[in-house]
Design a protein around this motif. Sequence first.
Motif, PDB file in Angstrom:
ATOM      1  N   ASN A 400       0.823  -1.204   0.000  1.00  0.00           N
ATOM      2  CA  ASN A 400       0.000   0.000   0.000  1.00  0.00           C
ATOM      3  C   ASN A 400       0.854   1.250   0.000  1.00  0.00           C
ATOM      4  OD1 ASN A 400      -2.468   1.143  -0.239  1.00  0.00           O
ATOM      5  ND2 ASN A 400      -3.154   0.734   1.847  1.00  0.00           N
ATOM      6  N   GLY A 401       0.255   2.351  -0.390  1.00  0.00           N
ATOM      7  CA  GLY A 401       0.905   3.651  -0.286  1.00  0.00           C
ATOM      8  C   GLY A 401       1.475   4.155  -1.600  1.00  0.00           C
ATOM      9  N   THR A 402       2.052   5.343  -1.508  1.00  0.00           N
ATOM     10  CA  THR A 402       2.612   6.025  -2.672  1.00  0.00           C
ATOM     11  C   THR A 402       4.120   5.805  -2.687  1.00  0.00           C
ATOM     12  OG1 THR A 402       0.897   7.673  -2.323  1.00  0.00           O
ATOM     13  CG2 THR A 402       2.642   8.245  -3.877  1.00  0.00           C
ATOM     14  N   HIS A 451      -0.672  -7.090  10.527  1.00  0.00           N
ATOM     15  CA  HIS A 451      -0.782  -5.717  10.051  1.00  0.00           C
ATOM     16  C   HIS A 451      -2.256  -5.414   9.808  1.00  0.00           C
ATOM     17  CE1 HIS A 451       0.703  -2.162   7.758  1.00  0.00           C
ATOM     18  NE2 HIS A 451      -0.401  -2.352   7.054  1.00  0.00           N
ATOM     19  N   TRP A 457      -8.020  -4.619   5.059  1.00  0.00           N
ATOM     20  CA  TRP A 457      -7.274  -5.863   4.877  1.00  0.00           C
ATOM     21  C   TRP A 457      -6.285  -6.053   6.035  1.00  0.00           C
ATOM     22  CZ3 TRP A 457      -1.945  -5.421   4.293  1.00  0.00           C
ATOM     23  CH2 TRP A 457      -1.463  -4.157   3.943  1.00  0.00           C
ATOM     24  N   SER A 488       9.242  10.424   5.782  1.00  0.00           N
ATOM     25  CA  SER A 488       9.566   9.437   4.757  1.00  0.00           C
ATOM     26  C   SER A 488      10.446  10.058   3.681  1.00  0.00           C
ATOM     27  CB  SER A 488       8.276   8.925   4.126  1.00  0.00           C
ATOM     28  OG  SER A 488       8.576   8.013   3.102  1.00  0.00           O
ATOM     29  N   TYR A 498       5.496  12.466   2.901  1.00  0.00           N
ATOM     30  CA  TYR A 498       4.717  11.609   3.804  1.00  0.00           C
ATOM     31  C   TYR A 498       5.357  11.637   5.178  1.00  0.00           C
ATOM     32  CZ  TYR A 498       1.697   7.662   5.122  1.00  0.00           C
ATOM     33  OH  TYR A 498       0.750   6.860   5.713  1.00  0.00           O
ATOM     34  N   LEU A 526       9.030  -2.116  -2.256  1.00  0.00           N
ATOM     35  CA  LEU A 526       7.577  -2.057  -2.143  1.00  0.00           C
ATOM     36  C   LEU A 526       7.137  -1.914  -0.679  1.00  0.00           C
ATOM     37  CD1 LEU A 526       5.115  -2.255  -3.979  1.00  0.00           C
ATOM     38  CD2 LEU A 526       5.129  -4.730  -3.655  1.00  0.00           C
ATOM     39  N   HIS A 527       7.805  -2.610   0.203  1.00  0.00           N
ATOM     40  CA  HIS A 527       7.370  -2.634   1.603  1.00  0.00           C
ATOM     41  C   HIS A 527       8.160  -1.683   2.504  1.00  0.00           C
ATOM     42  CE1 HIS A 527       4.313  -5.675   1.033  1.00  0.00           C
ATOM     43  NE2 HIS A 527       5.175  -6.426   0.365  1.00  0.00           N
ATOM     44  N   ARG A 532      11.403   0.761   7.795  1.00  0.00           N
ATOM     45  CA  ARG A 532      10.005   1.148   8.043  1.00  0.00           C
ATOM     46  C   ARG A 532       9.656   0.869   9.493  1.00  0.00           C
ATOM     47  NH1 ARG A 532       6.000  -2.647   5.882  1.00  0.00           N
ATOM     48  NH2 ARG A 532       4.462  -1.184   6.611  1.00  0.00           N
ATOM     49  N   GLY A 540      -2.145   0.568   9.893  1.00  0.00           N
ATOM     50  CA  GLY A 540      -0.999   0.536   8.989  1.00  0.00           C
ATOM     51  C   GLY A 540      -0.479   1.880   8.513  1.00  0.00           C
ATOM     52  N   MET A 543       2.479   3.536  10.076  1.00  0.00           N
ATOM     53  CA  MET A 543       3.808   2.905  10.029  1.00  0.00           C
ATOM     54  C   MET A 543       4.526   3.380   8.777  1.00  0.00           C
ATOM     55  SD  MET A 543       2.921  -0.800  11.429  1.00  0.00           S
ATOM     56  CE  MET A 543       1.379  -1.084  12.281  1.00  0.00           C
ATOM     57  N   VAL A 544       5.232   4.477   8.942  1.00  0.00           N
ATOM     58  CA  VAL A 544       5.883   5.140   7.821  1.00  0.00           C
ATOM     59  C   VAL A 544       6.911   4.200   7.184  1.00  0.00           C
ATOM     60  CG1 VAL A 544       7.329   7.109   7.187  1.00  0.00           C
ATOM     61  CG2 VAL A 544       5.469   7.391   8.845  1.00  0.00           C
ATOM     62  N   LYS A 545       6.862   4.128   5.856  1.00  0.00           N
ATOM     63  CA  LYS A 545       7.856   3.340   5.103  1.00  0.00           C
ATOM     64  C   LYS A 545       8.913   4.289   4.550  1.00  0.00           C
ATOM     65  CE  LYS A 545       4.797   1.261   2.243  1.00  0.00           C
ATOM     66  NZ  LYS A 545       4.262   0.197   1.332  1.00  0.00           N
ATOM     67  N   TRP A 546      10.041   3.734   4.131  1.00  0.00           N
ATOM     68  CA  TRP A 546      11.147   4.510   3.550  1.00  0.00           C
ATOM     69  C   TRP A 546      11.529   5.669   4.469  1.00  0.00           C
ATOM     70  CZ3 TRP A 546       6.372   4.417   0.583  1.00  0.00           C
ATOM     71  CH2 TRP A 546       6.252   3.284  -0.200  1.00  0.00           C
TER      72      TRP A 546
HETATM   73  N1  LIG Z   1       5.934   6.726   3.188  1.00  0.00           N
HETATM   74  C1  LIG Z   1       4.790   6.065   3.216  1.00  0.00           C
HETATM   75  N2  LIG Z   1       4.580   5.148   4.187  1.00  0.00           N
HETATM   76  C2  LIG Z   1       3.432   4.440   4.236  1.00  0.00           C
HETATM   77  C3  LIG Z   1       2.404   4.666   3.281  1.00  0.00           C
HETATM   78  C4  LIG Z   1       2.638   5.646   2.274  1.00  0.00           C
HETATM   79  O1  LIG Z   1       1.792   5.912   1.417  1.00  0.00           O
HETATM   80  N3  LIG Z   1       3.837   6.305   2.273  1.00  0.00           N
HETATM   81  N4  LIG Z   1       1.244   3.919   3.345  1.00  0.00           N
HETATM   82  C5  LIG Z   1       0.889   3.366   4.656  1.00  0.00           C
HETATM   83  C6  LIG Z   1      -0.209   2.424   4.620  1.00  0.00           C
HETATM   84  S1  LIG Z   1      -1.759   3.066   4.332  1.00  0.00           S
HETATM   85  C7  LIG Z   1      -0.045   1.097   4.919  1.00  0.00           C
HETATM   86  S2  LIG Z   1      -1.380   0.052   5.081  1.00  0.00           S
HETATM   87  C8  LIG Z   1       1.287   0.515   5.059  1.00  0.00           C
HETATM   88  C9  LIG Z   1       1.423  -0.585   4.028  1.00  0.00           C
HETATM   89  O2  LIG Z   1       2.595  -1.279   4.197  1.00  0.00           O
HETATM   90  P1  LIG Z   1       2.926  -2.442   3.181  1.00  0.00           P
HETATM   91  O3  LIG Z   1       3.060  -1.828   1.808  1.00  0.00           O
HETATM   92  O4  LIG Z   1       4.155  -3.077   3.654  1.00  0.00           O
HETATM   93  O5  LIG Z   1       1.752  -3.364   3.205  1.00  0.00           O
HETATM   94  O6  LIG Z   1       2.305   1.458   4.859  1.00  0.00           O
HETATM   95  C10 LIG Z   1       2.079   2.741   5.372  1.00  0.00           C
HETATM   96  N5  LIG Z   1       3.269   3.524   5.216  1.00  0.00           N
END
Ligand SMILES: Nc1nc2c(c(=O)[nH]1)N[C@H]1C(S)=C(S)[C@@H](COP(=O)(O)O)O[C@H]1N2
Length: 579
Positions: A400-402, A451, A457, A488, A498, A526-527, A532, A540, A543-546
């Motif tokens: 999920n996410g951008t 998660h 989901w 992020s 983000y 992707l994750h 993260r 979810g 939980m900031v990714k990158w």
């Molecule tokens: N930088 C960043 N982190 C993000 C997002 C995002 O759009 N940008 N989406 C979030 C959302 S809505 C979810 S559900 C989870 C998804 O993690 P996954 O791709 O490992 O399932 O990341 C979160 N972290």
Amino acid sequence: MHDSVEIKHARDGAINDTLSSADDRIVLSKWTPPREGIVPHIRLGNRWFNVLWVIPLGAAALVLLIALAQNLRELSTVQNFIRRYPGIAQNAPSVDTGFPWWLQLQHFLNMLFMMLIMRAGIQILADHPRLYWNRDCTPGTEWFRFQHPVPKDRIWTAKDDAVSLPGWLGIPGLRHTIGLARWWHFSVDLLWVLNGLVFYVMLFSTDQWLRLVPLTWDVFPNALSTAIQYASLNFPTESSWTRYNGLQQLSYFVTVFIAAPVSIATGLLQAPAISNRLGLLGTVLNRQVARSIHFISFTWFVFFILAHGIMVFITGLRENTNHMFAGVKSQHWVGFPLFLLALILVGLAWWAASPFTVKHARLVQKTGRLMVGWIKAVAEWWAPTAELRKSDISPHFWPNGTMPNSAEYERLLKGKFRDYRLRVGGLVETSREFSLADLKRMPKQKQITTHFCIQGWSGVAEWGGVRMSDILDAVKPFPEARYAVFYSLADGSDGGRYYDVHEMFNMRHRLTILAYEMNGHALSVLHGAPLRLRCENELGFKMVKWIEAIEFVREFSDLGAGQGGYNEDHEFYGYRMPI
Ligand SMILES: Nc1nc2c(c(=O)[nH]1)N[C@H]1C(S)=C(S)[C@@H](COP(=O)(O)O)O[C@H]1N2
Ligand SMILES: [Mo]
């Protein structure tokens, strides 16, 4: 008062200047573009069926039922049966106090609340328009969907999967408005639960409960008898001023004492803070089972409201509306105008809800936070404990996410993140930069957890990384640092970086980690590669990714649009999201 150490961004100075502000209403040209779903389908075995088949099949069944009932009533055994069980159990107690004003008022409020709750609920479902009996949400394993099968030839995020609804159906109908729909759903839920509690108390402190609770087994043959009589179109004599017939009593009982509590329980069980705390119960009645049951309970309500509404009209509109909207037993049309007025009020609320929400989205968010924010704050303290086994790991984990698309991220990725630095600063004694190698030298924690995406989901994965509490020990935030802000490397869907804000006590939690591994492998792009967040009592999106940087702050009102995170600013989510 301590000084804050500014976190520099590689290109443009202070990192928090890279955040963007946001609109206080939904601006259509900037919103997630519409996407049509399909008519709901149900899977039986390997075959998918269009639910619209219910209409002709139901009509045919009804005609057959009428023919059958009319012929049954010719039989003397059936006639004797109906004489013996006329519809109301002979020994059922009668209620002598009529329909008091509080009952009428609560009945009206219930109409209003249910209209809003059910529409907002459909909107929430439209953000992940699939239902499963398994926790993994593997595409193809759903039993219900109003979206096409998940495409296999490209990356398909959960956000891609959300569908639009007509504005008269969902609240507000537009695609991916789950943040706003949740405020409606939860706030009106609270009112509905309060109304229900008062109703229970009033029922049992008066004789009104005798209407709804069957006290004799005779209710079952009487319900069957009522059903035969209705179906034969030769209706039984009603005396609902004092006693309901068996069918009525059973269906009201199911609605008030089974469907309503089941909906509340299965609603709460979808929350990470609650589900993660319940051990086996959270596993057996996992989020997807809870969602499916929640939906089945909803279909009961739809069926009940339709059947109940039709019966009000065809079993004596004048008497029925006199009872429930005027509280009188009368031959005159006293209650009907009040019934019409109630329908007009509910209709006006229906008509206004979606446009109001689009126009005053920030107000809906703030009102919702005022009404149910405290419940979320309480739920957050219910710290998660749930850890699962290797065999629980989901075969498919929805992304999920951008995605990040900056030149800077490309460069880091090309260099296999050797140049990556996690910057940690703000209100800390020692601001620090950690390379990936630094982080990997620190004690490693692995955890298998579920998660919970806000969209509905869920998925299980094994995460490996450094404990956030070890990061805190290394930088030593000052006591006045109340929040941790995660920045992020990627932008959000609407432009601007983000980010998300977390409470400090959550950062100290044993299961809060900065993950660089997923299921035993280096985290994929992707994750969230290279790093993260996992914070297991939140949804979810928090939980900031990158992750590029972590800043400790006193307040977050000066960041972005001031709501505590990117989705909070741009999609009107709440900043505390354990439910
Ligand atoms: N930088 C960043 N982190 C993000 C997002 C995002 O759009 N940008 N989406 C979030 C959302 S809505 C979810 S559900 C989870 C998804 O993690 P996954 O791709 O490992 O399932 O990341 C979160 N972290
Ligand atoms: Mo999400």
